[in-house]
Design a protein around this motif. Sequence first.
Motif, PDB file in Angstrom:
ATOM      1  N   TYR A 100      36.258  29.952  41.348  1.00 43.69           N
ATOM      2  CA  TYR A 100      36.409  31.116  40.473  1.00 43.69           C
ATOM      3  C   TYR A 100      35.265  32.106  40.669  1.00 43.69           C
ATOM      4  O   TYR A 100      35.451  33.323  40.527  1.00 43.69           O
ATOM      5  N   SER A 101      34.078  31.582  41.003  1.00 42.28           N
ATOM      6  CA  SER A 101      32.968  32.494  41.282  1.00 42.28           C
ATOM      7  C   SER A 101      33.147  33.201  42.618  1.00 42.28           C
ATOM      8  O   SER A 101      32.682  34.325  42.799  1.00 42.28           O
ATOM      9  N   VAL A 102      33.843  32.539  43.547  1.00 47.24           N
ATOM     10  CA  VAL A 102      34.107  33.158  44.850  1.00 47.24           C
ATOM     11  C   VAL A 102      35.240  34.174  44.746  1.00 47.24           C
ATOM     12  O   VAL A 102      35.186  35.258  45.338  1.00 47.24           O
ATOM     13  N   TYR A 103      36.284  33.818  43.999  1.00 48.55           N
ATOM     14  CA  TYR A 103      37.450  34.692  43.851  1.00 48.55           C
ATOM     15  C   TYR A 103      37.670  34.996  42.363  1.00 48.55           C
ATOM     16  O   TYR A 103      38.542  34.416  41.720  1.00 48.55           O
ATOM     17  N   PRO A 104      36.852  35.873  41.774  1.00 48.63           N
ATOM     18  CA  PRO A 104      36.934  36.133  40.333  1.00 48.63           C
ATOM     19  C   PRO A 104      38.237  36.797  39.898  1.00 48.63           C
ATOM     20  O   PRO A 104      38.551  36.800  38.712  1.00 48.63           O
ATOM     21  N   ASP A 105      38.997  37.379  40.831  1.00 42.65           N
ATOM     22  CA  ASP A 105      40.246  38.023  40.445  1.00 42.65           C
ATOM     23  C   ASP A 105      41.405  37.038  40.329  1.00 42.65           C
ATOM     24  O   ASP A 105      42.537  37.434  40.033  1.00 42.65           O
ATOM     25  N   GLY A 106      41.147  35.744  40.545  1.00 44.46           N
ATOM     26  CA  GLY A 106      42.172  34.727  40.363  1.00 44.46           C
ATOM     27  C   GLY A 106      43.175  34.687  41.497  1.00 44.46           C
ATOM     28  O   GLY A 106      42.918  35.159  42.618  1.00 44.46           O
ATOM     29  N   ILE A 107      44.349  34.140  41.211  1.00 38.79           N
ATOM     30  CA  ILE A 107      45.395  33.966  42.224  1.00 38.79           C
ATOM     31  C   ILE A 107      46.126  35.298  42.443  1.00 38.79           C
ATOM     32  O   ILE A 107      46.595  35.914  41.484  1.00 38.79           O
ATOM     33  N   ARG A 108      46.239  35.701  43.696  1.00 35.16           N
ATOM     34  CA  ARG A 108      47.008  36.897  44.050  1.00 35.16           C
ATOM     35  C   ARG A 108      48.428  36.466  44.418  1.00 35.16           C
ATOM     36  O   ARG A 108      48.691  36.079  45.550  1.00 35.16           O
ATOM     37  N   TRP A 109      49.310  36.541  43.448  1.00 36.54           N
ATOM     38  CA  TRP A 109      50.669  36.034  43.669  1.00 36.54           C
ATOM     39  C   TRP A 109      51.406  36.819  44.736  1.00 36.54           C
ATOM     40  O   TRP A 109      52.264  36.282  45.436  1.00 36.54           O
TER      41      TRP A 109
END
Length: 438
Positions: A100-109
């Motif tokens: 989550y710290s690497v990809y703070p924008d979450g899942i890109r559906w």
Amino acid sequence: MARTMRAMSDTDTPHTLPNRTTPTWEVELLISGIAVFAMLQLPSLLDNVMFALEPRLDNDWQQPLVLAYLYGKGMAVILAITFVLHLLLRARWIALVGMYSVYPDGIRWDKLRIGPIQGEVERERALPFPTIIDRADNLATTVFAVGVMLGILVVVIAVVALFISVFGILLSTLSDRRIDGYKVILAVFATVMVPFSLIVLYDRKRGARLAPDSRVRHIIRRLFGWYARIGLSRMNNPIMSLLGSHGSDYKVVAFTTTLLMLVLFAVGASFAVMQSPQWLGNYGLFPSDKGTTAIDAAHYDDQRDPARDPALPYIQSMAVTAAPYLRLVVPYRPMRDEPAMRRICAQAQALPNPRQAEVRLACLSTLHGVTLDGEPLADMRYEIASDPRTDRPALLAMIDVRGLPRGRHELRIARPSTDDEDNDAKDDPGYDQILFWR
């Protein structure tokens, strides 16, 4: 059983641990890491202790030994499983926090290779990433708490069971077996538990209808207070009470009871397989050693495993080619020998020590008569000795085999029947057979 979901704080960011993170997570990891290594080694140690002590005890004292072994190994297995699972769940939680710290924008559906309909379904089911992290944290802590709760519960049950078993044996022994200690303890246990169960059921069904100042309510309160002082209180296991109060009390009790029964059954089954390894595997068509001649490595000193093999009579080797004497060692087995000695050697108890030893040696010699190739060895003499590799008492006989012809020979050592009522007498030939070659 999971704890109530905690809301994420507005100050939480992807680059820091959530403010609502379990404060004990670092200590949990430390305890689990240490305990896993200890619990993985403990079962093997308990197996060795069990195999070492079992041949030394009679039927009475084997019961508390078996109880201690089952509960001790059961506790080790439960703690090992739960702590390994806790480490995996904590690793998953750490991975989620890190990702989550690497990809703070979450899942890109929209970047996933899925169709629009599946994408709608997945978005409807998806949770915010902070919520996923929070649930993973909760689950790891809950598993850790359940493992600790089960470990403590097994220890308490083991202490109570061992106390009852040992007290029953001592009561029977001190009364010269005129009193059945287990029946006395069972009566005391029923006297304590039956009223407790009845007032618990009465309180559930009618407790709310009783007036606050009624005499019945006052008596029940005093009884519950007394039972709480002797350990029958829900607060003696606060973790279990906490889990039950935030979920289903019935499910928590059912889960705990089922898991304990399964683990104890698995421990008992594993010990039975260690005693009879042929039970594990597809050996149904292999000839059984019952009613026919079979070679057991435990009968030969150069092949036996003194730490695990049963206490059987043994000779020095399967091939006795150069030695002029066959060295036969017959270990004393309290489970079989002691009841027989009480029957045929009761008069030895009143004799002075030197004479007492002679009479008991003569009795044991009678119980363990020897035949070689079907002929009794009338002039054979037993000596009082010990098994040098296990330090257990044993009889020693030196049998002259210089006149035996070359080839296969059979040595049969008589043994008294066990007093175990579950033993099938027709499967016990009444002797131990050792094959050897000259």
